[in-house]
Design a protein around this motif. Sequence first.
Motif, mmCIF file in Angstrom:
data_model
loop_
_atom_site.group_PDB
_atom_site.id
_atom_site.type_symbol
_atom_site.label_atom_id
_atom_site.label_comp_id
_atom_site.label_asym_id
_atom_site.label_seq_id
_atom_site.Cartn_x
_atom_site.Cartn_y
_atom_site.Cartn_z
ATOM 1 N N VAL A 40 0.837 -1.202 0.000
ATOM 2 C CA VAL A 40 0.000 0.000 0.000
ATOM 3 C C VAL A 40 0.873 1.253 0.000
ATOM 4 C CG1 VAL A 40 -1.637 1.363 1.367
ATOM 5 C CG2 VAL A 40 -2.008 -1.087 1.056
ATOM 6 N N GLU A 41 1.949 1.235 0.782
ATOM 7 C CA GLU A 41 2.852 2.387 0.818
ATOM 8 C C GLU A 41 3.417 2.669 -0.568
ATOM 9 O OE1 GLU A 41 4.430 1.838 5.437
ATOM 10 O OE2 GLU A 41 5.607 1.093 3.753
ATOM 11 N N ARG A 42 3.858 1.636 -1.259
ATOM 12 C CA ARG A 42 4.431 1.845 -2.596
ATOM 13 C C ARG A 42 3.352 2.230 -3.602
ATOM 14 N NH1 ARG A 42 7.675 -2.754 -1.210
ATOM 15 N NH2 ARG A 42 6.310 -4.158 -2.398
ATOM 16 N N PHE A 43 2.153 1.720 -3.414
ATOM 17 C CA PHE A 43 1.074 1.959 -4.361
ATOM 18 C C PHE A 43 0.541 3.387 -4.281
ATOM 19 C CE2 PHE A 43 -3.440 1.164 -5.791
ATOM 20 C CZ PHE A 43 -3.114 0.853 -7.103
ATOM 21 N N LEU A 44 0.472 3.919 -3.067
ATOM 22 C CA LEU A 44 -0.148 5.231 -2.876
ATOM 23 C C LEU A 44 0.834 6.386 -2.889
ATOM 24 C CD1 LEU A 44 -2.891 4.590 -0.167
ATOM 25 C CD2 LEU A 44 -3.203 4.886 -2.615
ATOM 26 N N GLY A 55 -7.162 9.792 -9.531
ATOM 27 C CA GLY A 55 -7.472 8.394 -9.270
ATOM 28 C C GLY A 55 -6.996 7.907 -7.921
ATOM 29 N N ALA A 56 -6.141 8.706 -7.244
ATOM 30 C CA ALA A 56 -5.618 8.278 -5.939
ATOM 31 C C ALA A 56 -6.731 8.185 -4.902
ATOM 32 C CB ALA A 56 -4.526 9.229 -5.460
ATOM 33 N N THR A 57 -7.729 9.043 -5.019
ATOM 34 C CA THR A 57 -8.830 9.017 -4.048
ATOM 35 C C THR A 57 -9.574 7.687 -4.100
ATOM 36 O OG1 THR A 57 -9.128 11.420 -4.122
ATOM 37 C CG2 THR A 57 -10.998 10.107 -3.381
ATOM 38 N N GLY A 58 -9.914 7.244 -5.306
ATOM 39 C CA GLY A 58 -10.610 5.969 -5.438
ATOM 40 C C GLY A 58 -9.772 4.798 -4.967
ATOM 41 N N ARG A 59 -8.462 4.829 -5.256
ATOM 42 C CA ARG A 59 -7.585 3.742 -4.824
ATOM 43 C C ARG A 59 -7.473 3.718 -3.307
ATOM 44 N NH1 ARG A 59 -4.253 5.531 -9.193
ATOM 45 N NH2 ARG A 59 -2.693 6.372 -7.753
ATOM 46 N N LEU A 96 -2.569 -2.416 10.209
ATOM 47 C CA LEU A 96 -3.820 -1.865 9.670
ATOM 48 C C LEU A 96 -3.963 -0.384 9.997
ATOM 49 C CD1 LEU A 96 -6.171 -4.879 10.464
ATOM 50 C CD2 LEU A 96 -5.380 -4.139 8.208
ATOM 51 N N ASP A 97 -3.502 0.020 11.177
ATOM 52 C CA ASP A 97 -3.512 1.449 11.536
ATOM 53 C C ASP A 97 -2.634 2.240 10.577
ATOM 54 O OD1 ASP A 97 -5.197 0.935 13.642
ATOM 55 O OD2 ASP A 97 -3.629 0.966 15.171
ATOM 56 N N LYS A 98 -1.487 1.687 10.222
ATOM 57 C CA LYS A 98 -0.578 2.381 9.304
ATOM 58 C C LYS A 98 -1.223 2.524 7.925
ATOM 59 C CE LYS A 98 3.316 4.195 7.913
ATOM 60 N NZ LYS A 98 4.553 3.402 7.807
ATOM 61 N N VAL A 99 -1.874 1.472 7.451
ATOM 62 C CA VAL A 99 -2.572 1.549 6.165
ATOM 63 C C VAL A 99 -3.666 2.614 6.221
ATOM 64 C CG1 VAL A 99 -4.094 0.306 4.584
ATOM 65 C CG2 VAL A 99 -2.056 -0.822 5.502
ATOM 66 N N THR A 100 -4.405 2.640 7.322
ATOM 67 C CA THR A 100 -5.487 3.623 7.468
ATOM 68 C C THR A 100 -4.937 5.044 7.452
ATOM 69 O OG1 THR A 100 -6.824 2.051 8.738
ATOM 70 C CG2 THR A 100 -7.389 4.380 8.940
ATOM 71 N N ARG A 101 -3.847 5.277 8.195
ATOM 72 C CA ARG A 101 -3.264 6.628 8.223
ATOM 73 C C ARG A 101 -2.767 7.052 6.853
ATOM 74 N NH1 ARG A 101 -1.054 4.788 13.144
ATOM 75 N NH2 ARG A 101 0.952 4.376 12.137
ATOM 76 N N LEU A 102 -2.133 6.133 6.123
ATOM 77 C CA LEU A 102 -1.614 6.469 4.808
ATOM 78 C C LEU A 102 -2.742 6.793 3.840
ATOM 79 C CD1 LEU A 102 0.832 6.718 2.950
ATOM 80 C CD2 LEU A 102 0.628 4.279 2.456
ATOM 81 N N CYS A 103 -3.794 5.984 3.857
ATOM 82 C CA CYS A 103 -4.935 6.256 2.982
ATOM 83 C C CYS A 103 -5.613 7.572 3.355
ATOM 84 C CB CYS A 103 -5.931 5.100 3.057
ATOM 85 S SG CYS A 103 -5.341 3.556 2.334
ATOM 86 N N ASN A 104 -5.752 7.836 4.639
ATOM 87 C CA ASN A 104 -6.369 9.088 5.078
ATOM 88 C C ASN A 104 -5.536 10.292 4.659
ATOM 89 O OD1 ASN A 104 -8.447 7.681 6.186
ATOM 90 N ND2 ASN A 104 -7.862 8.002 8.321
ATOM 91 N N HIS A 105 -4.211 10.142 4.710
ATOM 92 C CA HIS A 105 -3.349 11.244 4.259
ATOM 93 C C HIS A 105 -3.594 11.548 2.787
ATOM 94 C CE1 HIS A 105 0.136 13.836 3.780
ATOM 95 N NE2 HIS A 105 0.528 13.071 2.776
ATOM 96 N N VAL A 106 -3.676 10.504 1.972
ATOM 97 C CA VAL A 106 -3.939 10.706 0.548
ATOM 98 C C VAL A 106 -5.302 11.364 0.338
ATOM 99 C CG1 VAL A 106 -4.346 9.505 -1.643
ATOM 100 C CG2 VAL A 106 -2.438 8.816 -0.174
ATOM 101 N N LEU A 107 -6.292 10.935 1.109
ATOM 102 C CA LEU A 107 -7.644 11.462 0.943
ATOM 103 C C LEU A 107 -7.766 12.920 1.374
ATOM 104 C CD1 LEU A 107 -9.685 8.358 2.176
ATOM 105 C CD2 LEU A 107 -9.552 9.214 -0.165
ATOM 106 N N THR A 108 -7.013 13.321 2.395
ATOM 107 C CA THR A 108 -7.179 14.676 2.956
ATOM 108 C C THR A 108 -6.137 15.673 2.478
ATOM 109 O OG1 THR A 108 -5.851 14.085 4.900
ATOM 110 C CG2 THR A 108 -8.237 13.761 5.048
#
Length: 334
Positions: A40-44, A55-59, A96-108
Motif C-alpha cells: 500500500v505504501e508503494r502503491f499510494l 485516481g488516488a482518491t478511489g484507490r 492496519l492502523d498504518k494503512v489507514t493513516r496512509l490512505c487518510n493522508h492521501v484522501l485529505t
Amino acid sequence: QLLRAHVDRALQITPEFGMEMAHSLLGVLVTFLHSFQRKVERFLEAPGEATPPDGATGRAIALVNCCPPFRTFVERLAQFGHPESEEPRRQAHAALDKVTRLCNHVLTQRLFEDLKPYFNKLMKRKWLTSSDAFDTIVMHITSFTQKLRPLRPEPYQVLVSEVHRRVLIEYVRPLLQVRLVCTSAKMRARVAARLGDEARQLRELFSRLDSTSPWLDSVVPRLRELLVLEDTAALQMEVGVLVRDFPDVRRKHVAAVLDVRGLRGQAARQEILGVVQDLEQSEAEPGLPRQRAFFSELAVTREVRCLPFHLPRLARLSRLCLRRPHPQRPGQVR
C-alpha cells in the motif's frame, strides 16, 4: 477465506486443536498484513508530487475499505484465547492502523491544501467584518465529505474525526499567532462573538458528519471565554478548565490568547499563567495519543508588539546600568 476454512475445520477436530490452529494462522495473517502495508505504501506514495495524482482518491478508498474485514478476522483468531496471541494481535492492528493513516493522508492532502489560503485569512481585521473565508472553509469540507460515501463506516468515522481535529487545529492556529490584538472592550466583544458563532457552525457541521470526537467542540468556546471574562480569579478558573480538558496546553498558548485580549499587566498575567506552570514543568506525565493531541501540534509564533517591561522596572534597570563601574583603559586618569 482460506484461513477461515482452516479454522473451521480445526474446530471440528477438538477445541484445543482449534486454538493452536487459530494462533498459527494469526501469525500467518500478521506476515500477510505487513506485506499488505508495504504494498500500500508503494502503491499510494507519489514522491515529488505536491498533490495526489488523479485516481488516488478511489484507490485509497478501496484499500482502506479492506481494513475492517481484516480487523474482524484478527479479533476472531485472538478470541480463541491462546496465551501468546496478544503480541501478533497488536502487530496486526498496528499494520492496519498504518494503512489507514496512509490512505487518510492521501484522501485529505488535497482538501487541506485547498483550505490553507482561507485559514490564512482568519483572525485578521477583515475577518471581523466578512465571513467569506470561513464560509468557503465550510463549503470545501462539505463538498469533500460527499466524496467519502463509498467508505465503510469504520474508516469513515476515523477519517472524519481526524479531519475534525485538523480543521480545529488550523482554525485555532491563526488565533495563537496573535494576528489581531484587541484594543478595547468593544473589540474584544466583537472577536468573542465571531469566535462563538463560528465555533457553533463547526460543531453543527461535524455533528452532521457523525464525527466521533465531540471533545474538540469545546476548544474554541474555552479560548473565547479567556477574551470575555473580566475578573482575574474567573480567568484563572477558566484556564484550569482548559488545562483539564486539553492536557497538552502550555503556558505559551495561554499567553498568546492573553496577547490577543490585550492584557499587558504583568501581575495579572503571571497570576493567570501560573495555573499552567506546574503542568508545563511536569515532564513525567505520559504523552497523549496522537488522536487526542491538540495544542502540542500548535507552535506559538508571535510578533513582539511592545517591550516586556513596565516603565518603572525599565527605569530601575537603567539606573543599575549607569551605576555599574566600567573598567578603565590603560593610561586613563581617574
